[in-house]
Motif scaffolding. Structure first.
Motif, PDB file in Angstrom:
ATOM      1  N   ASP A  25      15.585  42.630  45.644  1.00 46.00           N
ATOM      2  CA  ASP A  25      16.839  42.857  46.340  1.00 46.00           C
ATOM      3  C   ASP A  25      16.722  42.300  47.768  1.00 46.00           C
ATOM      4  OD1 ASP A  25      19.297  44.916  45.737  1.00 46.00           O
ATOM      5  OD2 ASP A  25      18.899  44.671  47.890  1.00 46.00           O
ATOM      6  N   PRO A  26      17.829  41.759  48.321  1.00 46.66           N
ATOM      7  CA  PRO A  26      17.784  41.249  49.695  1.00 46.66           C
ATOM      8  C   PRO A  26      17.258  42.291  50.689  1.00 46.66           C
ATOM      9  CG  PRO A  26      19.867  40.656  48.673  1.00 46.66           C
ATOM     10  CD  PRO A  26      19.147  41.524  47.690  1.00 46.66           C
ATOM     11  N   ASN A  27      17.483  43.531  50.349  1.00 52.29           N
ATOM     12  CA  ASN A  27      16.975  44.675  51.083  1.00 52.29           C
ATOM     13  C   ASN A  27      15.467  44.631  51.365  1.00 52.29           C
ATOM     14  OD1 ASN A  27      17.348  47.185  52.067  1.00 52.29           O
ATOM     15  ND2 ASN A  27      18.359  47.952  50.231  1.00 52.29           N
ATOM     16  N   SER A  52      22.487  34.898  51.634  1.00 51.88           N
ATOM     17  CA  SER A  52      22.660  35.900  50.612  1.00 51.88           C
ATOM     18  C   SER A  52      23.341  35.193  49.447  1.00 51.88           C
ATOM     19  CB  SER A  52      23.527  37.032  51.164  1.00 51.88           C
ATOM     20  OG  SER A  52      23.663  38.046  50.199  1.00 51.88           O
ATOM     21  N   MET A 246      18.277  45.200  43.006  1.00 53.62           N
ATOM     22  CA  MET A 246      17.800  46.476  42.455  1.00 53.62           C
ATOM     23  C   MET A 246      18.527  47.605  43.177  1.00 53.62           C
ATOM     24  SD  MET A 246      15.532  47.490  40.183  1.00 53.62           S
ATOM     25  CE  MET A 246      14.310  46.189  39.984  1.00 53.62           C
ATOM     26  N   THR A 247      18.974  48.611  42.425  1.00 55.09           N
ATOM     27  CA  THR A 247      19.651  49.754  43.040  1.00 55.09           C
ATOM     28  C   THR A 247      19.085  51.053  42.485  1.00 55.09           C
ATOM     29  OG1 THR A 247      21.702  48.466  43.190  1.00 55.09           O
ATOM     30  CG2 THR A 247      21.905  50.814  43.515  1.00 55.09           C
ATOM     31  N   HIS A 319      32.910  50.145  36.568  1.00 51.63           N
ATOM     32  CA  HIS A 319      33.507  49.332  37.626  1.00 51.63           C
ATOM     33  C   HIS A 319      34.575  48.419  37.054  1.00 51.63           C
ATOM     34  CE1 HIS A 319      33.956  46.053  40.515  1.00 51.63           C
ATOM     35  NE2 HIS A 319      33.505  46.862  41.442  1.00 51.63           N
ATOM     36  N   LYS A 347      28.437  50.867  41.187  1.00 55.38           N
ATOM     37  CA  LYS A 347      27.210  50.935  41.990  1.00 55.38           C
ATOM     38  C   LYS A 347      26.584  52.320  41.839  1.00 55.38           C
ATOM     39  CE  LYS A 347      27.629  51.991  46.340  1.00 55.38           C
ATOM     40  NZ  LYS A 347      27.778  52.145  47.792  1.00 55.38           N
ATOM     41  N   GLY A 348      25.321  52.356  41.498  1.00 56.72           N
ATOM     42  CA  GLY A 348      24.633  53.646  41.424  1.00 56.72           C
ATOM     43  C   GLY A 348      24.755  54.359  40.094  1.00 56.72           C
ATOM     44  N   VAL A 349      25.426  53.742  39.134  1.00 54.14           N
ATOM     45  CA  VAL A 349      25.607  54.382  37.826  1.00 54.14           C
ATOM     46  C   VAL A 349      24.916  53.544  36.747  1.00 54.14           C
ATOM     47  CG1 VAL A 349      27.284  55.117  36.078  1.00 54.14           C
ATOM     48  CG2 VAL A 349      27.818  55.387  38.518  1.00 54.14           C
ATOM     49  N   ALA A 375      26.511  45.296  41.686  1.00 55.35           N
ATOM     50  CA  ALA A 375      25.778  45.819  42.846  1.00 55.35           C
ATOM     51  C   ALA A 375      24.391  45.210  42.978  1.00 55.35           C
ATOM     52  CB  ALA A 375      25.678  47.346  42.773  1.00 55.35           C
ATOM     53  N   GLU A 376      23.897  44.591  41.903  1.00 55.83           N
ATOM     54  CA  GLU A 376      22.582  43.937  41.989  1.00 55.83           C
ATOM     55  C   GLU A 376      22.729  42.427  41.877  1.00 55.83           C
ATOM     56  OE1 GLU A 376      23.114  46.236  39.383  1.00 55.83           O
ATOM     57  OE2 GLU A 376      22.667  47.905  40.715  1.00 55.83           O
ATOM     58  N   ASP A 378      23.673  40.481  44.449  1.00 56.23           N
ATOM     59  CA  ASP A 378      23.218  39.830  45.683  1.00 56.23           C
ATOM     60  C   ASP A 378      21.724  39.564  45.589  1.00 56.23           C
ATOM     61  OD1 ASP A 378      25.713  39.949  46.836  1.00 56.23           O
ATOM     62  OD2 ASP A 378      25.287  41.729  48.024  1.00 56.23           O
TER      63      ASP A 378
END
Lengths: 414, 414
Positions: A25-27, A52, A246-247, A319, A347-349, A375-376, A378
């Motif tokens: 993840d860019p994170n 990104s 990754m989330t 989503h 996101k998150g589910v 959400a993943e 990026d």
């Protein structure tokens, strides 16, 4: 210049290494830059190019690795997940085993054009797809996996086991070392002059298990940094992308936040009338219990597709739900392998089929971290050299996909 | 029918309540649906309408609340953040204090057309903007905040303090009760027949502090559920959106993951040559220490803007950086109030100015959860009645924004 899947690529003027940093993840790159964990990658971003970028959808490993080596999305090469429900055969098939890719790879075409090419993957499931046209009778490239490095033969892999292992232990498939083995192999291939164009594909074992800032993440990032620094020191132009981000898909207390779509559909329409395929399913279930942010719904009898679509769309935790044609059009997917309805999680589910169909005990109490949804999507997109202004200008506003990395590195880098 | 900012709205045929569920990431609604925490909202989604919608950018409270009541993005009404750097005056100004909105609100136009309108907000900073043309001399609406409910006067708010408080304590501004006070006031206004069109805007105190699944989140969701059930029981058509979502911006160990962009710019270009404005800054700093996923960079002297842009864009942790004109065009922002460069953070990364400029001690060791970037742009969009097929068909593929909620509820609901 060669042309692959409609795009032109310059032959490499110097050694080029593309790394698919699985699940990065860019994170992770941001945190590493902020806390100084990976100076080599941070410096690539500063003095070369950083953006990104986006993954192909779904944000899974196999579709994106194949997209990267083809320079094209799944609509072109056909790999749009790990597993696929073959309607005619009535069974689930692993896509990379379903026959040859529908498109040539940049790697194979470069090898044909006389470039010394090597592909090294963490997991063996991918090697087969990536190695198409690269190794085997009449071909001269190198392709092997860390997972089965001890089984390499000159005929099958373009290099033999003793050479690849060089006294090292075979890495455990659930270890950071699986990825480091890949990078070390890449360094040795460059050092010994046996490859001028390399594709090194890592494993997301660490990212599935550990968030940015965890000691394990830091250790892994530092280890990757050291190997990237080696490649740069050898004069290689290095490009780094991820196949997906990754989330964290867990609730406050650590329980996974799972929407069991199969159970909801059974409850609403009756059992056995629909089938939920989780295309993240792979032999490496310990990473994610086959839970991710993208599933395909197949309608097994005469249910009204629009009614099923409306039901899925009105489910909190979903989503976006798209009928097959729309999914193919909007997400550049392969029609044959698409479900009747493609479902992207919020996101998150995590999207699942039924309780019990997922090996949650494999998570061993760890937080569920996974991918597959928007959400993943990026991903970091890093090149060790600046990209020519004219190249960027010509691209204009077009989004940068991970599968543009070979084009950037070969055609755009100064 | 009335026309507001170029869009036509039907007058309400029955009581209509729009709730802005501040900071309610779709994740909360999903988790509540999965674990059965908020049956009223889940049932709205199933029997009415549910979609994953988008906030206006930046994904902050004031721009989105004002967008919702105007039915239009910040380019139309001018509120594109909490704070804004006034170039001519050379100082930071709170946008909602900077003069009247550049656009009329649906609320005021409905009141003019004879509809009984009420706006109730958690925080008083918002009430002023939302109440424009609704209360005060010659107007007949109702508008007040929970924060200053004890100071209401008939002249200023269309209702007096004794009436609004009705024996209740003034809620603490840092408490879930601030939002529940708003919903309870809404219920009473509907019950007593004093309003036919209501806008109820909550606070994101709970969401900033607690992830889905935390006891505090569950308790709050259940309390909101009970009040929504009351409104539905009274026969109201209810629409629920959020102003923005919410993301955990912390590292594994709980430290906030902050990119201090001001410090990086000073280091690269020299001190005092650029200024980073964090437009999330507000008087409620305890929620987020003025840290979010969107900042504006002003160039204070003759630096080359493209060079600054390139520097910012190549910083890991930055998702997107846009020059002023591009930001306005792509994100529908207001030109006058836009910085020279708009910067959107990567998912999971907080953008700050300088260490020390943010009151991190206010977080008191809690994980930083905040918003502002694209990652908090997804919002739940729920209507208690089905939306007409013809209405949806006419919209086609257009994204659904939170600021479409009045249009959906008034024109689209069956």
């Amino acid at each position: 210049m060669i042309t692959v899947n409609g795009r032109k690529y310059s032959l490499p003027g110097r050694t080029v290494v593309v790394i698919c940093y699985d699940g990065c993840d860019p994170n992770y790159i941001a945190d590493s830059a902020i806390r100084g964990i990976s100076p080599a990658i941070t410096s690539m971003a500063r003095t070369g190019f950083y953006a990104s970028g986006l993954s192909a959808m779904p944000s899974f490993t196999n579709p994106n690795n194949v997209s990267i080596v083809c320079g094209a999305p799944p609509s072109v090469h056909g790999i749009s997940g790990n597993y696929w429900f073959d309607r005619e055969a009535g069974k689930e098939v692993m896509m990379v085993n379903a026959g040859p890719l529908a498109a040539p790879t940049i790697l194979a075409e470069m090898a044909k054009a006389g470039v010394k090419v090597a592909a090294v993957t963490a997991k063996d499931k991918l090697r087969g797809a990536l190695a198409a046209g690269l190794v085997g009778p009449g071909n001269v490239g190198i392709a092997f996996s860390a997972e089965k490095a001890d089984q390499c033969t000159l005929a099958e892999n373009g290099v033999d086991a003793a050479d690849v292992m060089s006294g090292r232990m075979l890495p455990d498939q659930y270890s950071p070392d699986l990825s480091l083995f890949v990078l070390d192999a890449g360094v040795r291939l460059v050092e010994s002059g046996r490859a001028d164009l390399l594709y090194l594909s890592l494993s997301d074992f660490v990212q599935h298990a550990h968030a940015p800032g965890a000691r394990e993440s830091d250790d892994f990032m530092q280890a990757v940094h050291a190997r990237v620094a080696r490649l740069l020191g050898l004069g290689a132009t290095v490009g780094i992308v991820a196949d997906h981000g990754m989330t964290d898909l867990s609730l406050h207390g650590g329980e996974p936040n799972i929407l069991y779509l199969g159970a909801l559909l059974d409850n609403r329409f009756g059992e056995g009338r629909t089938k939920v395929i989780c295309p993240i399913t792979d032999p490496f279930v310990r990473h994610h219990g086959a839970l991710g942010g993208f599933v395909r719904v197949h309608i097994l009898d005469r249910l009204d597709r629009d009614e099923v679509l409306r039901f899925i769309s009105s489910t909190p935790g979903v989503h976006t739900a798209l009928v097959r044609e729309e999914a193919c059009r909007k997400l550049e997917l392969n029609f044959e392998r698409e479900g009747d309805i493609a479902v992207i999680g919020a996101k998150g589910v995590a999207l699942g089929s039924h309780k019990g169909a997922h090996q949650l005990e494999q998570l061993a109490g760890a937080r569920l971290r996974s991918h597959g949804s928007f959400a993943e999507r990026d991903i970091p997109f890093v090149v060790s050299r600046p990209i020519k202004a004219a190249y960027l200008q010509e691209r204009g506003d077009a989004p940068i996909y991970n599968y543009d990395i070979f084009h950037f590195v070969l055609n755009g880098a100064e």
